[in-house]
Write a protein that holds these residues in place. Structure first.
Motif, short mmCIF file in Angstrom:
data_model
loop_
_atom_site.label_atom_id
_atom_site.label_comp_id
_atom_site.label_asym_id
_atom_site.label_seq_id
_atom_site.Cartn_x
_atom_site.Cartn_y
_atom_site.Cartn_z
N GLN A 220 0.81 -1.22 0.00
CA GLN A 220 0.00 0.00 0.00
C GLN A 220 0.85 1.27 0.00
N LYS A 221 1.94 1.27 0.74
CA LYS A 221 2.84 2.42 0.80
C LYS A 221 4.18 2.01 0.21
N PRO A 222 4.32 2.13 -1.10
CA PRO A 222 5.52 1.61 -1.77
C PRO A 222 6.80 2.31 -1.30
N ASN A 223 7.81 1.50 -0.99
CA ASN A 223 9.15 2.01 -0.72
C ASN A 223 9.95 1.80 -2.00
N LEU A 224 10.01 2.85 -2.82
CA LEU A 224 10.57 2.70 -4.16
C LEU A 224 12.05 2.32 -4.12
N GLU A 225 12.79 2.83 -3.14
CA GLU A 225 14.21 2.50 -3.04
C GLU A 225 14.38 1.01 -2.73
N ARG A 226 13.53 0.48 -1.83
CA ARG A 226 13.61 -0.95 -1.50
C ARG A 226 13.24 -1.81 -2.70
N ILE A 227 12.25 -1.37 -3.47
CA ILE A 227 11.84 -2.10 -4.68
C ILE A 227 13.00 -2.14 -5.67
N GLN A 228 13.67 -1.01 -5.86
CA GLN A 228 14.83 -0.97 -6.76
C GLN A 228 15.93 -1.91 -6.29
N ASP A 229 16.17 -1.91 -4.98
CA ASP A 229 17.22 -2.78 -4.42
C ASP A 229 16.90 -4.25 -4.66
N GLN A 230 15.63 -4.62 -4.48
CA GLN A 230 15.25 -6.02 -4.68
C GLN A 230 15.42 -6.43 -6.14
N ILE A 231 15.03 -5.56 -7.06
CA ILE A 231 15.21 -5.86 -8.48
C ILE A 231 16.69 -5.98 -8.80
N ALA A 232 17.49 -5.05 -8.27
CA ALA A 232 18.94 -5.03 -8.53
C ALA A 232 19.60 -6.30 -8.01
N GLU A 270 -2.08 1.09 -6.16
CA GLU A 270 -2.35 2.26 -7.00
C GLU A 270 -1.43 2.23 -8.22
N SER A 271 -1.84 2.95 -9.27
CA SER A 271 -1.04 3.00 -10.49
C SER A 271 0.32 3.64 -10.23
N ILE A 272 1.37 3.08 -10.83
CA ILE A 272 2.74 3.58 -10.67
C ILE A 272 3.36 3.74 -12.05
N ASN A 273 4.03 4.86 -12.26
CA ASN A 273 4.79 5.05 -13.49
C ASN A 273 6.09 4.27 -13.35
N LEU A 274 6.16 3.11 -13.97
CA LEU A 274 7.28 2.19 -13.77
C LEU A 274 8.61 2.77 -14.22
N LYS A 275 8.60 3.55 -15.30
CA LYS A 275 9.85 4.11 -15.82
C LYS A 275 10.36 5.24 -14.93
N GLU A 276 9.48 6.18 -14.59
CA GLU A 276 9.91 7.36 -13.86
C GLU A 276 10.13 7.09 -12.38
N LYS A 277 9.31 6.24 -11.77
CA LYS A 277 9.39 6.02 -10.32
C LYS A 277 10.36 4.91 -9.93
N ILE A 278 10.51 3.89 -10.80
CA ILE A 278 11.37 2.75 -10.46
C ILE A 278 12.55 2.61 -11.42
N GLY A 279 12.28 2.76 -12.69
CA GLY A 279 13.33 2.59 -13.68
C GLY A 279 13.19 1.29 -14.45
N ILE A 280 11.93 0.88 -14.72
CA ILE A 280 11.66 -0.36 -15.45
C ILE A 280 11.34 -0.02 -16.91
N PRO A 281 12.13 -0.52 -17.86
CA PRO A 281 11.84 -0.27 -19.28
C PRO A 281 10.73 -1.18 -19.76
N ILE A 282 9.74 -0.63 -20.40
CA ILE A 282 8.58 -1.42 -20.82
C ILE A 282 8.14 -0.97 -22.21
N GLY A 283 7.48 -1.84 -22.94
CA GLY A 283 6.96 -1.49 -24.27
C GLY A 283 8.08 -1.25 -25.26
N ASP A 284 8.01 -0.12 -25.96
CA ASP A 284 9.01 0.19 -26.98
C ASP A 284 10.40 0.41 -26.40
#
Length: 492
Positions: A220-232, A270-284
């Motif tokens: 519910q309350k995204p920790n964007l830095e932690r999400i990036q760390d887990q992906i990394a 809630e909706s998240i802009n994956l590219k701007e908020k996390i850094g996930i490349p999607i689509g084109d």
């Protein structure tokens, strides 16, 4: 005239040869003798420098091992050379110390010469080693097997239901479609979305649909830095700036280097802009990157432009009974009166696995009277007037499982877990510290014994289906994380 010139040249040549071949070598040998004490003192200083450098290296090696890194071969060789050199130094120092008195009162010039020469050679060796220490880069590198994998998170007891099987194959087909890069899996809380998403990730990798599969919890309350760390972590990307962070663009560029990668974003509210908020490349931006998200809200799938939306329903009556029967240890030889109560309890669970699993585990091996008491508690607590299936059922069933815990210490341990933030990894040592500070276990006088009691409580909670095993940490079930169970019992 010519003869005189030749004689002078010959004389100079002979003189130079005498100086180079006789005088200078003799001077060097005398220098060893004269500078004996200086050489010994310089040797001791170099030894201290090498010992300090070795200590720093060992600290870096230990730090790398704690991060599950493999140690570079040249680092291991350098450590071995330093160990060997320091060991040889001990032998040389003993030789100098044993002969120190004799050298002072009755000098043996040959002895002094040999020891001084050895000291100078050792000084040169140590200086070369120190140069290598100064040029040393990273001491470790990540092993491919050390990176987390989706299989580690998959349940070994995963059983397909009609709904989950249908959803599974819909998602797999969507993952194979080159025109689909965003897939949404939605359903009510406790229906099994996380479990199914992990199974999809595991099977997708086994089917060689992707080279890597990444999973992270958003909540519910995204920790964007932690999400990036887990992906990394999953892709072995450790680069951070001086502030200990990595930018969205850096992660975006790194993910684009992965030819085929599936990223599972679990529990999005809630909706998240994956590219701007996390850094996930999607689509084109990157055709080889696909995203599978799970959510309780169908509108999230629409807001995030999922090209394929899959719903996961609750278990039907037969599937719910089969799962409960397995968890409660019931079979054809079980008492009929208990089976009647079990069927009534299963109906109250409304097909929610998150309610069925912990309640079935809690009632396993219980007597007929305990089954009756369990049913009364489920019946009396806000269920009699509920007609539609809703998330409250899971909390009530979890509360009933909580009531069946044998001792207050284990209950309090569960309440402590429930007070942590949602999706927080609860480390055992944190619980030990709280248990010790709150004097949770009366009569236990040492931190070692408290740790043993906490571990016993955790095992009891896991066996009751109230806690999930997360490797080095434990985590409460999603329904329990909402803290409602904790608050209700604290009020009681």
């Amino acid at each position: 005239m010519g003869c005189g010139f030749c004689e002078a040249a010959l004389s100079n040549t002979v003189g130079t040869l005498v100086v180079n071949c006789v005088v200078k070598p003799v001077g060097r040998q005398l220098d060893y003798v004269c500078r004996f004490h200086d050489n010994v003192e310089k040797l001791r200083e170099k030894k201290r420098e090498l010992a300090d450098a070795r200590k720093r290296l060992l600290f870096k090696i230990e730090e790398a091992k704690n991060r599950l890194l493999l140690i570079e071969n040249d680092v291991q060789n350098l450590q071995s050379r330093a160990d060997e050199t320091l060991s040889d130094m001990g032998t040389l120092e003993e030789e100098i110390q044993l002969n120190k008195r004799c050298l002072n009162w009755c000098p043996n010039w040959s002895w002094r010469y040999q020891l001084s020469k050895k000291a100078m050679k050792k000084i040169q060796d140590i200086s070369e080693l120190l140069d290598k220490f100064g040029q040393l880069g990273l001491v470790g590198y990540p092993a491919p097997t050390a990176l987390p994998t989706i299989d580690f998170l998959c349940s070994k007891e995963f059983v397909f239901s009609k709904s989950s099987e249908t959803a599974f194959y819909q998602i797999i087909e969507a993952l194979k479609d080159e025109n689909i890069n965003m897939i949404g899996l939605w359903g009510m809380g406790g229906v099994g979305k996380t479990t199914l998403a992990r199974e999809v990730g595991s099977q997708a990798q086994k089917l060689i649909l992707f080279d890597k599969v990444v999973i992270t919890t958003v909540s519910q309350k995204p920790n964007l830095e932690r999400i990036q760390d887990q992906i990394a972590q999953y892709i072995g990307f450790g680069m951070k700036n001086e502030q200990g962070r990595r930018s969205e663009q850096e992660l975006w560029l790194r993910l684009k280097n992965e030819p085929r990668i599936l990223i599972i974003l679990d529990d999005i509210w809630e909706s998240i802009n994956l590219k701007e908020k996390i850094g996930i490349p999607i689509g084109d931006d990157h055709k080889g990157c696909k995203v599978l998200l799970t959510t309780r809200r169908q509108q999230v799938c629409r807001a995030m432009d999922c090209q394929n939306v899959v719903q996961l329903d609750c278990l039907d009556d037969d599937e719910a009974w089969t799962l409960f029967e397995k968890k409660a240890g019931l079979d054809d030889f079980s008492d009929d009166s208990i089976k009647i109560l079990a069927n009534q309890i299963v109906r109250k669970c409304r097909g929610l696995p998150t309610a069925i699993v912990p309640l079935g585990s809690a009632l396993k091996g219980k007597t007929h009277h305990e089954w009756q008491a369990a049913y009364r508690r489920l019946k009396d607590r806000r269920l009699t007037e509920i007609e539609d299936v809703n998330e409250e059922n899971a909390y009530v069933c979890l509360e009933a499982s909580f009531d069946y815990l044998k001792n207050m210490e284990t209950k309090t341990c569960f309440l402590l877990c429930s007070l942590f933030p949602e999706d927080y990894e609860i480390y055992v040592e944190n619980l030990v510290g709280y248990a010790w500070g709150l004097e949770l276990y009366k009569g236990v006088d040492s931190i070692k014994d408290v740790r043993s009691e906490v571990l016993a409580s955790i095992e009891n909670l896991k066996n009751s289906g109230l806690l999930l095993d997360c490797g080095e940490s434990v985590g409460t079930l999603a329904a329990a994380k909402e803290n409602k169970v904790a608050k209700q019992n604290l009020q009681n």
